[in-house]
Design an enzyme around this catalytic site. Structure first.
Site, mmCIF file in Angstrom:
data_model
loop_
_atom_site.group_PDB
_atom_site.id
_atom_site.type_symbol
_atom_site.label_atom_id
_atom_site.label_comp_id
_atom_site.label_asym_id
_atom_site.label_seq_id
_atom_site.Cartn_x
_atom_site.Cartn_y
_atom_site.Cartn_z
ATOM 1 N N GLU A 140 -28.056 -37.002 15.064
ATOM 2 C CA GLU A 140 -28.767 -36.178 15.946
ATOM 3 C C GLU A 140 -28.954 -37.358 17.150
ATOM 4 O OE1 GLU A 140 -31.261 -32.836 13.386
ATOM 5 O OE2 GLU A 140 -32.230 -34.694 13.910
ATOM 6 N N GLY A 195 -35.126 -33.099 8.196
ATOM 7 C CA GLY A 195 -33.960 -32.724 7.263
ATOM 8 C C GLY A 195 -32.886 -34.041 7.271
ATOM 9 N N GLY A 209 -31.185 -27.593 11.042
ATOM 10 C CA GLY A 209 -32.383 -27.145 10.628
ATOM 11 C C GLY A 209 -32.398 -25.607 10.858
ATOM 12 N N SER A 210 -33.572 -25.156 10.330
ATOM 13 C CA SER A 210 -33.979 -23.738 10.146
ATOM 14 C C SER A 210 -33.856 -23.013 11.656
ATOM 15 C CB SER A 210 -35.118 -23.228 9.574
ATOM 16 O OG SER A 210 -35.960 -24.096 10.051
ATOM 17 N N ASP A 241 -39.244 -31.695 15.118
ATOM 18 C CA ASP A 241 -40.383 -31.637 14.347
ATOM 19 C C ASP A 241 -41.952 -31.702 15.268
ATOM 20 O OD1 ASP A 241 -38.903 -31.494 12.290
ATOM 21 O OD2 ASP A 241 -38.486 -33.525 12.206
HETATM 22 O O1 LIG Z 1 -33.212 -33.729 10.513
HETATM 23 C C1 LIG Z 1 -33.637 -32.511 10.969
HETATM 24 C C2 LIG Z 1 -33.844 -32.273 12.345
HETATM 25 O O2 LIG Z 1 -34.245 -33.104 12.939
HETATM 26 C C3 LIG Z 1 -34.330 -30.686 12.587
HETATM 27 O O3 LIG Z 1 -33.599 -30.543 13.749
HETATM 28 C C4 LIG Z 1 -35.691 -30.849 12.637
HETATM 29 O O4 LIG Z 1 -36.210 -31.330 11.447
HETATM 30 C C5 LIG Z 1 -36.180 -29.239 13.006
HETATM 31 O O5 LIG Z 1 -35.829 -28.443 11.904
HETATM 32 P P1 LIG Z 1 -36.424 -26.971 11.779
HETATM 33 O O6 LIG Z 1 -35.978 -26.228 12.875
HETATM 34 O O7 LIG Z 1 -35.962 -26.529 10.386
HETATM 35 O O8 LIG Z 1 -37.648 -27.240 11.919
#
Ligand SMILES: O=C[C@H](O)[C@H](O)[C@H](O)COP(=O)(O)O
Length: 233
Positions: free
Chosen positions: A107, A101, A32-33, A88
Site C-alpha cells: 500500500e 489487513g 479491504g472491505s 483505518d
Molecule cells: O491492510 C489493510 C488496509 O490498510 C486497509 O485498506 C484498511 O485496513 C481499511 O480496510 P477496511 O476498508 O476493510 O476498513
C-alpha cells in the site's frame, strides 16, 4: 456494519474522479472491505478494461482474479496514475493509519509511486484531533528481528504487540513473508517523524503510518447520505 457507508464513499469517489480514472493507464487499487465496493463499481461500469491494474495485496489480486481481471503487483509497476484505498484512522492533519489487513507495505509502495492518492472511508475512521490515537500502528518486520524490534520499541516507550493469526497458529504472515507488530501508544503528534524513527530500527520493513504527504483526497461518508471531501490540494 456500516456497509452502506462504505459503498457510499466508494461510489462518491468514483463519480468525483471518473474522468481521471477513465483516462488513467495505470490504476492502483488497495485492500479491504471499503475498496471492494469501489472495485465492484469499476467492474459494473466496465472501467477496468484496457487498463493496467496494480494491487496492494494478494487479497485484492484474488478478488479481481475471480472477476476475470489479471492484475499486476508492485514488482512490475513502478508508477500508477491514481491510487485508491481504504484507511483505518485519519486525523485533522490528514495523517493516516493503514494496515489492519497487513497489506501496508505494498500500500505504501503504491501511494509513493502514484500521482494522485485517494482514500475512502466511513466516519468511524475520522479522528478530529491533530494527533493520531484511535488505532494501533501496524509495523511489518522481518521474522528474525521480531524480538529485537519489540525490545527497541518498548525502550522508545511504545507497547508493541505481535499480531497472531486467527485461522493459523502463531504470528500472521504478510504477503512478503514477514510478521506484523501492532504498536499501541497514547498519541502520535508527528506521523512523519514517528514513521522515520521506527524505520531506523534494523528489521523494520515499513510502518502503517501514512503522513499527509502521501494523501491527496479523502472521501468520508456520514449517516444521512452525507459525504465530505478532505484535501491538501
Ligand atoms: O491492510 C489493510 C488496509 O490498510 C486497509 O485498506 C484498511 O485496513 C481499511 O480496510 P477496511 O476498508 O476493510 O476498513
Amino acid at each position: 456494519m456500516y456497509e452502506y457507508l462504505k459503498k457510499l464513499s466508494s461510489i462518491y469517489a468514483l463519480r468525483m474522479f471518473i474522468d481521471k480514472i477513465r483516462d488513467s493507464k495505470v490504476l492502483g487499487i488497495g485492500t479491504g472491505s471499503t475498496v471492494k465496493y469501489f472495485i465492484d463499481e469499476l467492474i459494473r461500469l466496465g472501467m477496468l478494461k484496457d487498463k493496467k491494474v496494480v494491487v496492494s495485496s494478494y487479497a485484492t489480486h484474488n478478488y479481481l482474479y475471480k472477476h476475470g481481471i489479471d492484475a499486476y503487483t508492485p514488482i512490475n509497476c513502478n508508477y500508477a496514475d491514481i491510487y485508491v484505498d481504504g484507511l483505518d484512522e485519519i486525523n485533522a492533519n490528514l495523517d493516516i493509519i493503514k494496515g489492519r489487513g497487513a497489506a501496508l507495505l505494498w500500500e505504501k509502495q503504491l501511494a509513493i509511486r502514484s500521482k494522485l492518492r485517494i482514500y475512502i472511508a466511513d466516519y468511524t475512521k475520522v479522528n478530529p484531533e491533530q494527533y493520531l490515537y484511535m488505532k494501533p500502528v501496524p509495523i511489518e518486520v522481518v521474522p528474525n528481528a521480531v524480538y529485537y524490534v519489540i525490545e527497541k520499541l518498548t525502550i522508545l516507550g511504545y507497547k508493541p504487540v505481535l499480531r497472531i493469526g486467527k485461522m493459523k497458529d502463531g504470528p500472521i504472515i504478510t504477503d512478503n513473508g514477514n510478521f506484523i507488530i501492532d504498536l499501541v501508544y497514547e498519541k502520535i503528534q508527528n506521523a512523519k517523524q514517528v514513521d522515520e524513527e521506527i524505520k531506523k530500527i534494523n528489521g523494520v520493513v515499513e510502518t502503517g503510518l501514512f503522513p499527509n504527504n502521501l494523501v491527496d483526497y479523502v472521501i468520508v461518508s456520514y449517516p444521512g447520505n452525507i459525504v465530505k471531501v478532505y484535501s491538501r490540494r
